[in-house]
Design a protein around this motif. Structure first.
Motif, PDB file in Angstrom:
ATOM      1  N   PRO A  39       1.535  14.935  16.022  1.00 22.40           N
ATOM      2  CA  PRO A  39       2.363  15.993  15.441  1.00 22.40           C
ATOM      3  C   PRO A  39       2.687  15.781  13.960  1.00 22.40           C
ATOM      4  CG  PRO A  39       3.678  14.585  16.847  1.00 22.40           C
ATOM      5  CD  PRO A  39       2.262  14.132  16.988  1.00 22.40           C
ATOM      6  N   SER A  40       2.615  14.552  13.470  1.00 21.93           N
ATOM      7  CA  SER A  40       2.944  14.303  12.072  1.00 21.93           C
ATOM      8  C   SER A  40       1.881  13.432  11.426  1.00 21.93           C
ATOM      9  CB  SER A  40       4.305  13.603  11.976  1.00 21.93           C
ATOM     10  OG  SER A  40       4.229  12.333  12.598  1.00 21.93           O
ATOM     11  N   LYS A  41       1.868  13.445  10.104  1.00 20.66           N
ATOM     12  CA  LYS A  41       0.919  12.616   9.374  1.00 20.66           C
ATOM     13  C   LYS A  41       1.268  11.144   9.555  1.00 20.66           C
ATOM     14  CE  LYS A  41      -0.275  15.577   5.488  1.00 20.66           C
ATOM     15  NZ  LYS A  41      -0.189  15.701   4.034  1.00 20.66           N
ATOM     16  N   PRO A  42       0.258  10.274   9.510  1.00 16.93           N
ATOM     17  CA  PRO A  42       0.571   8.850   9.541  1.00 16.93           C
ATOM     18  C   PRO A  42       1.318   8.436   8.276  1.00 16.93           C
ATOM     19  CG  PRO A  42      -1.824   9.232   9.523  1.00 16.93           C
ATOM     20  CD  PRO A  42      -1.151  10.554   9.495  1.00 16.93           C
ATOM     21  N   THR A  43       2.105   7.392   8.377  1.00 18.11           N
ATOM     22  CA  THR A  43       2.901   6.961   7.233  1.00 18.11           C
ATOM     23  C   THR A  43       2.021   6.304   6.176  1.00 18.11           C
ATOM     24  OG1 THR A  43       3.354   4.840   8.289  1.00 18.11           O
ATOM     25  CG2 THR A  43       4.956   6.608   8.648  1.00 18.11           C
ATOM     26  N   MET A  44       2.502   6.317   4.947  1.00 15.01           N
ATOM     27  CA  MET A  44       1.733   5.762   3.836  1.00 15.01           C
ATOM     28  C   MET A  44       1.750   4.233   3.861  1.00 15.01           C
ATOM     29  SD  MET A  44      -0.037   6.181   1.194  1.00 15.01           S
ATOM     30  CE  MET A  44      -0.035   6.877  -0.396  1.00 15.01           C
ATOM     31  N   PHE A  45       2.895   3.642   4.144  1.00 11.29           N
ATOM     32  CA  PHE A  45       3.021   2.194   4.103  1.00 11.29           C
ATOM     33  C   PHE A  45       3.093   1.635   5.515  1.00 11.29           C
ATOM     34  CE2 PHE A  45       4.802   3.688   0.090  1.00 11.29           C
ATOM     35  CZ  PHE A  45       4.010   2.978  -0.796  1.00 11.29           C
ATOM     36  N   ASP A  46       2.482   0.466   5.700  1.00  9.31           N
ATOM     37  CA  ASP A  46       2.478  -0.187   7.000  1.00  9.31           C
ATOM     38  C   ASP A  46       3.829  -0.829   7.269  1.00  9.31           C
ATOM     39  OD1 ASP A  46      -0.178   0.511   7.166  1.00  9.31           O
ATOM     40  OD2 ASP A  46      -0.888  -1.415   6.409  1.00  9.31           O
ATOM     41  N   SER A  47       4.112  -1.028   8.554  1.00  9.47           N
ATOM     42  CA  SER A  47       5.332  -1.728   8.930  1.00  9.47           C
ATOM     43  C   SER A  47       4.941  -3.056   9.581  1.00  9.47           C
ATOM     44  CB  SER A  47       6.152  -0.883   9.921  1.00  9.47           C
ATOM     45  OG  SER A  47       5.497  -0.820  11.155  1.00  9.47           O
ATOM     46  N   ILE A  54      -5.690  -0.689   6.161  1.00 11.09           N
ATOM     47  CA  ILE A  54      -5.948  -0.417   4.749  1.00 11.09           C
ATOM     48  C   ILE A  54      -4.844  -1.089   3.940  1.00 11.09           C
ATOM     49  CG2 ILE A  54      -6.165   1.347   2.982  1.00 11.09           C
ATOM     50  CD1 ILE A  54      -7.086   3.238   5.218  1.00 11.09           C
ATOM     51  N   SER A  55      -5.222  -1.944   3.011  1.00  9.69           N
ATOM     52  CA  SER A  55      -4.252  -2.694   2.228  1.00  9.69           C
ATOM     53  C   SER A  55      -4.096  -2.081   0.843  1.00  9.69           C
ATOM     54  CB  SER A  55      -4.707  -4.143   2.108  1.00  9.69           C
ATOM     55  OG  SER A  55      -3.850  -4.846   1.241  1.00  9.69           O
ATOM     56  N   LEU A  56      -2.856  -1.949   0.405  1.00  8.48           N
ATOM     57  CA  LEU A  56      -2.572  -1.482  -0.950  1.00  8.48           C
ATOM     58  C   LEU A  56      -2.505  -2.660  -1.912  1.00  8.48           C
ATOM     59  CD1 LEU A  56       0.216   1.165  -0.230  1.00  8.48           C
ATOM     60  CD2 LEU A  56      -2.209   1.559  -0.622  1.00  8.48           C
ATOM     61  N   LEU A  96      -1.597  -1.031 -11.877  1.00  6.47           N
ATOM     62  CA  LEU A  96      -2.721  -0.102 -11.935  1.00  6.47           C
ATOM     63  C   LEU A  96      -3.523  -0.124 -10.621  1.00  6.47           C
ATOM     64  CD1 LEU A  96      -4.272   1.873 -13.769  1.00  6.47           C
ATOM     65  CD2 LEU A  96      -5.695  -0.059 -14.468  1.00  6.47           C
ATOM     66  N   GLY A  97      -3.753  -1.294 -10.084  1.00  8.42           N
ATOM     67  CA  GLY A  97      -4.485  -1.404  -8.813  1.00  8.42           C
ATOM     68  C   GLY A  97      -3.753  -0.766  -7.651  1.00  8.42           C
ATOM     69  N   VAL A  98      -2.440  -1.000  -7.568  1.00  5.39           N
ATOM     70  CA  VAL A  98      -1.643  -0.386  -6.497  1.00  5.39           C
ATOM     71  C   VAL A  98      -1.639   1.131  -6.657  1.00  5.39           C
ATOM     72  CG1 VAL A  98       0.688  -0.168  -5.553  1.00  5.39           C
ATOM     73  CG2 VAL A  98      -0.244  -2.423  -6.031  1.00  5.39           C
ATOM     74  N   LEU A  99      -1.509   1.616  -7.878  1.00  9.37           N
ATOM     75  CA  LEU A  99      -1.528   3.059  -8.131  1.00  9.37           C
ATOM     76  C   LEU A  99      -2.863   3.672  -7.714  1.00  9.37           C
ATOM     77  CD1 LEU A  99       0.007   5.483  -9.399  1.00  9.37           C
ATOM     78  CD2 LEU A  99      -1.173   4.933 -11.520  1.00  9.37           C
ATOM     79  N   ILE A 100      -3.957   3.007  -8.054  1.00  7.24           N
ATOM     80  CA  ILE A 100      -5.285   3.500  -7.652  1.00  7.24           C
ATOM     81  C   ILE A 100      -5.404   3.542  -6.134  1.00  7.24           C
ATOM     82  CG2 ILE A 100      -7.742   2.893  -7.613  1.00  7.24           C
ATOM     83  CD1 ILE A 100      -7.363   1.908 -10.520  1.00  7.24           C
ATOM     84  N   ASP A 101      -4.933   2.490  -5.454  1.00 11.41           N
ATOM     85  CA  ASP A 101      -4.996   2.470  -3.981  1.00 11.41           C
ATOM     86  C   ASP A 101      -4.153   3.578  -3.365  1.00 11.41           C
ATOM     87  OD1 ASP A 101      -6.834   0.508  -3.467  1.00 11.41           O
ATOM     88  OD2 ASP A 101      -5.363  -1.095  -3.210  1.00 11.41           O
ATOM     89  N   ILE A 102      -2.958   3.810  -3.890  1.00  7.43           N
ATOM     90  CA  ILE A 102      -2.092   4.869  -3.348  1.00  7.43           C
ATOM     91  C   ILE A 102      -2.739   6.235  -3.537  1.00  7.43           C
ATOM     92  CG2 ILE A 102       0.083   6.103  -3.724  1.00  7.43           C
ATOM     93  CD1 ILE A 102       1.402   3.377  -4.162  1.00  7.43           C
ATOM     94  N   LEU A 103      -3.262   6.496  -4.722  1.00  4.56           N
ATOM     95  CA  LEU A 103      -3.913   7.786  -4.971  1.00  4.56           C
ATOM     96  C   LEU A 103      -5.158   7.960  -4.103  1.00  4.56           C
ATOM     97  CD1 LEU A 103      -3.580   8.036  -8.852  1.00  4.56           C
ATOM     98  CD2 LEU A 103      -2.255   9.245  -7.105  1.00  4.56           C
TER      99      LEU A 103
END
Length: 151
Positions: A39-47, A54-56, A96-103
């Protein structure tokens, strides 16, 4: 006994149910359950309890290393020294690397489901031991994704 099978939403599901009904299995002994989509999108960050694999952090550490080397190298000629410019390069590279991974993850996550691709249907049939093999064969002949026989 129970025979459990998984099907895609298709005409093969209807054909399989019709085939086992024609073999003498009563409708009351056939139970089909369609699975619903998330019903909802998966979350962006892992718990700590679950991860999507997928690692950021990976691209951030790689770019931090590269920018540290570049910053340290040019730090010998720039004011502030090699250590300061190495630390600045590490911070800039990691961000910069984290930003690229998030995008990249957001872009990848927005992909719509393939047209015609829906969830599965699970079929449970209550039958005797003699009927189980026939039902299993009928399910396999009608493109079941998986079949199990439970005592």
């Amino acid at each position: 006994m129970h025979v459990i099978a998984s099907f895609e939403h298709s005409i093969y599901l209807e054909l399989a149910i019709t085939a086992i009904e024609e073999a003498g299995i009563l409708k009351e002994n056939i139970y089909a359950v369609p699975l619903i989509e998330r019903p909802s999108k998966p979350t962006m960050f892992d718990s700590i309890h679950g991860a999507d694999g997928i690692s950021l952090f990976d691209a951030g550490t790689a770019l931090a290393t590269a920018f540290t080397v570049i910053g340290s190298t040019y730090g010998f000629v720039l004011k502030g020294g090699a250590i300061l410019w190495g630390l600045i390069g590490a911070a800039v590279g990691f961000m910069l690397g984290v930003l690229i991974d998030i995008l990249h993850k957001k872009k990848k996550g927005e992909k719509p489901a393939a047209p015609g691709k829906r969830t599965e249907v699970v079929v449970l049939v209550n039958c005797t031991k003699e009927e189980a093999k026939h039902i299993q064969t009928a399910f396999w002949n009608h493109m079941a994704l998986g079949v199990a026989i439970c005592d």
